[in-house]
Scaffold this motif. Structure first.
Motif, PDB file in Angstrom:
ATOM      1  N   LEU A  56      16.645 110.422 -87.365  1.00  0.00           N
ATOM      2  CA  LEU A  56      15.234 110.128 -87.121  1.00  0.00           C
ATOM      3  C   LEU A  56      14.721 109.069 -88.086  1.00  0.00           C
ATOM      4  N   GLU A  57      15.067 109.212 -89.355  1.00  0.00           N
ATOM      5  CA  GLU A  57      14.587 108.264 -90.355  1.00  0.00           C
ATOM      6  C   GLU A  57      15.182 106.870 -90.162  1.00  0.00           C
ATOM      7  N   GLY A  58      16.379 106.804 -89.563  1.00  0.00           N
ATOM      8  CA  GLY A  58      17.029 105.511 -89.382  1.00  0.00           C
ATOM      9  C   GLY A  58      16.711 104.829 -88.074  1.00  0.00           C
ATOM     10  N   ALA A  59      15.953 105.491 -87.204  1.00  0.00           N
ATOM     11  CA  ALA A  59      15.617 104.908 -85.903  1.00  0.00           C
ATOM     12  C   ALA A  59      14.420 103.969 -86.021  1.00  0.00           C
ATOM     13  N   PRO A  60      14.323 102.963 -85.158  1.00  0.00           N
ATOM     14  CA  PRO A  60      13.188 102.032 -85.197  1.00  0.00           C
ATOM     15  C   PRO A  60      11.946 102.637 -84.552  1.00  0.00           C
ATOM     16  N   TYR A  61      11.276 103.507 -85.268  1.00  0.00           N
ATOM     17  CA  TYR A  61      10.081 104.161 -84.731  1.00  0.00           C
ATOM     18  C   TYR A  61       8.846 103.289 -84.929  1.00  0.00           C
ATOM     19  N   VAL A  62       7.783 103.641 -84.213  1.00  0.00           N
ATOM     20  CA  VAL A  62       6.473 103.005 -84.372  1.00  0.00           C
ATOM     21  C   VAL A  62       5.558 104.029 -85.029  1.00  0.00           C
ATOM     22  N   SER A  63       4.954 103.663 -86.148  1.00  0.00           N
ATOM     23  CA  SER A  63       4.154 104.602 -86.927  1.00  0.00           C
ATOM     24  C   SER A  63       2.669 104.432 -86.634  1.00  0.00           C
ATOM     25  N   GLN A  64       1.961 105.578 -86.544  1.00  0.00           N
ATOM     26  CA  GLN A  64       0.511 105.570 -86.331  1.00  0.00           C
ATOM     27  C   GLN A  64      -0.116 106.663 -87.187  1.00  0.00           C
ATOM     28  N   GLY A  65      -1.069 106.294 -88.033  1.00  0.00           N
ATOM     29  CA  GLY A  65      -1.786 107.262 -88.840  1.00  0.00           C
ATOM     30  C   GLY A  65      -1.095 107.590 -90.142  1.00  0.00           C
ATOM     31  N   LEU A 101      11.558 105.938 -79.006  1.00  0.00           N
ATOM     32  CA  LEU A 101      11.732 105.613 -77.595  1.00  0.00           C
ATOM     33  C   LEU A 101      12.904 106.372 -77.001  1.00  0.00           C
ATOM     34  N   PHE A 102      12.712 106.812 -75.781  1.00  0.00           N
ATOM     35  CA  PHE A 102      13.762 107.492 -75.022  1.00  0.00           C
ATOM     36  C   PHE A 102      14.131 106.567 -73.870  1.00  0.00           C
ATOM     37  N   PRO A 103      15.384 106.084 -73.797  1.00  0.00           N
ATOM     38  CA  PRO A 103      15.760 105.124 -72.757  1.00  0.00           C
ATOM     39  C   PRO A 103      15.848 105.791 -71.389  1.00  0.00           C
ATOM     40  N   ALA A 104      14.711 105.917 -70.704  1.00  0.00           N
ATOM     41  CA  ALA A 104      14.662 106.600 -69.415  1.00  0.00           C
ATOM     42  C   ALA A 104      15.316 105.766 -68.324  1.00  0.00           C
ATOM     43  N   LYS A 105      15.905 106.441 -67.370  1.00  0.00           N
ATOM     44  CA  LYS A 105      16.533 105.774 -66.242  1.00  0.00           C
ATOM     45  C   LYS A 105      15.485 104.976 -65.463  1.00  0.00           C
ATOM     46  N   GLY A 106      15.780 103.716 -65.195  1.00  0.00           N
ATOM     47  CA  GLY A 106      14.871 102.875 -64.433  1.00  0.00           C
ATOM     48  C   GLY A 106      13.852 102.132 -65.273  1.00  0.00           C
ATOM     49  N   ALA A 107      13.762 102.475 -66.568  1.00  0.00           N
ATOM     50  CA  ALA A 107      12.801 101.786 -67.421  1.00  0.00           C
ATOM     51  C   ALA A 107      13.321 100.403 -67.787  1.00  0.00           C
ATOM     52  N   SER A 108      12.399  99.502 -68.092  1.00  0.00           N
ATOM     53  CA  SER A 108      12.778  98.144 -68.436  1.00  0.00           C
ATOM     54  C   SER A 108      13.416  98.090 -69.820  1.00  0.00           C
ATOM     55  N   LEU A 113      13.241  97.018 -75.790  1.00  0.00           N
ATOM     56  CA  LEU A 113      13.707  96.207 -76.908  1.00  0.00           C
ATOM     57  C   LEU A 113      12.550  95.531 -77.634  1.00  0.00           C
ATOM     58  N   GLN A 114      11.541  95.124 -76.900  1.00  0.00           N
ATOM     59  CA  GLN A 114      10.392  94.480 -77.535  1.00  0.00           C
ATOM     60  C   GLN A 114       9.713  95.434 -78.508  1.00  0.00           C
ATOM     61  N   VAL A 115       9.582  96.698 -78.110  1.00  0.00           N
ATOM     62  CA  VAL A 115       8.987  97.684 -79.007  1.00  0.00           C
ATOM     63  C   VAL A 115       9.876  97.901 -80.225  1.00  0.00           C
ATOM     64  N   MET A 116      11.192  98.008 -80.001  1.00  0.00           N
ATOM     65  CA  MET A 116      12.119  98.252 -81.094  1.00  0.00           C
ATOM     66  C   MET A 116      12.117  97.119 -82.113  1.00  0.00           C
ATOM     67  N   ARG A 117      11.964  95.899 -81.642  1.00  0.00           N
ATOM     68  CA  ARG A 117      11.986  94.761 -82.549  1.00  0.00           C
ATOM     69  C   ARG A 117      10.648  94.588 -83.267  1.00  0.00           C
ATOM     70  N   ASP A 118       9.554  94.773 -82.542  1.00  0.00           N
ATOM     71  CA  ASP A 118       8.227  94.519 -83.103  1.00  0.00           C
ATOM     72  C   ASP A 118       7.713  95.712 -83.908  1.00  0.00           C
ATOM     73  N   ALA A 143      23.184  90.221 -78.537  1.00  0.00           N
ATOM     74  CA  ALA A 143      22.338  90.885 -79.529  1.00  0.00           C
ATOM     75  C   ALA A 143      21.479  91.963 -78.876  1.00  0.00           C
ATOM     76  N   ASP A 144      20.884  91.645 -77.726  1.00  0.00           N
ATOM     77  CA  ASP A 144      20.062  92.627 -77.024  1.00  0.00           C
ATOM     78  C   ASP A 144      20.906  93.791 -76.516  1.00  0.00           C
ATOM     79  N   ILE A 145      22.086  93.484 -75.987  1.00  0.00           N
ATOM     80  CA  ILE A 145      22.970  94.536 -75.473  1.00  0.00           C
ATOM     81  C   ILE A 145      23.398  95.460 -76.608  1.00  0.00           C
ATOM     82  N   ASP A 146      23.727  94.896 -77.769  1.00  0.00           N
ATOM     83  CA  ASP A 146      24.144  95.722 -78.901  1.00  0.00           C
ATOM     84  C   ASP A 146      23.001  96.623 -79.373  1.00  0.00           C
TER      85      ASP A 146
END
Length: 204
Positions: A56-65, A101-108, A113-118, A143-146
């Motif tokens: 969890l700590e090593g994942a690219p999360y988005v923090s709020q609050g 983020l959970f990579p749901a089937k059918g999601a873009s 990736l944009q969320v993970m990078r930003d 890079a995106d595939i990796d």
């Protein structure tokens, strides 16, 4: 299933995300002697809890609050995730929400990736509003595939840890992870009244 990288299998791809995406390790929460804030929450075994905490700590999360840490595994294609996000657009008082983020089937994949990078709330809000469907083109560079493969393998690792608990824990969305009494707990789902009660107990 990981994505093939120019025809080469990525079955041995590492779980770690790029170094620049690694957050600082937070100060451990003080043990609490009270019952867990959710009666439905399930503690992981100590060994698996430590492994999951590192994931969890090593994942690219988005923090709020700011406040007590609550990890929230979300998908833009999950109706309950959407409902939670509409109910709490400004976050939870006294809580640092860390969106995963959970990579749901059918999601873009591109939106994910944009969320993970930003890793900004602005990008995450756009992702949730769009339901991750605005750009369905396949990934076309290594890079995106990796990076996407790292997310997929991270998700598989978390699911494996949860499913080998006794009893096995559900692995969909939304899933909540939090520390209590020195143990890591998980809970799943969203009900307005129940979550409001959880929030009150969580910050008490």
């Amino acid at each position: 299933m990981p994505i093939s990288r120019r025809g080469v299998s990525t079955a041995a791809a590492m779980l770690a995300f790029p170094a620049q995406a690694q957050p600082a390790r937070p100060t451990p929460a003080k043990p609490r002697s009270s019952p867990p804030p959710s009666p439905d929450a399930t503690p992981l075994t100590p060994a698996d809890g430590q492994i999951l905490q590192r994931l969890l700590e090593g994942a690219p999360y988005v923090s709020q609050g700011q406040g007590r840490v609550l990890y929230a595994r979300m998908s833009a294609r999950c109706g309950y995730c959407q409902l939670f996000f509409r109910d709490y657009p400004n976050g939870l008082p006294g809580v640092e929400l860390r969106y995963l983020l959970f990579p749901a089937k059918g999601a873009s994949s591109r939106s994910t990736l944009q969320v993970m990078r930003d890793r900004s709330m602005k990008t995450f809000e756009s992702y949730m509003r769009s339901r991750a469907g605005e750009d369905s083109r396949p990934l076309d560079n290594d890079a995106d595939i990796d990076l996407m493969n790292a997310l997929i393998r991270y998700t598989q690792a978390v699911n494996t840890l949860m499913q080998r608990q006794s009893p096995p824990q559900l692995t969909g969305t939304p899933t909540w992870f939090f520390e209590h009494n020195g143990k890591l707990y998980s809970d799943m789902g969203y009900d307005r009244a129940m979550f409001a009660a959880f929030h009150r107990a969580f910050v008490a």
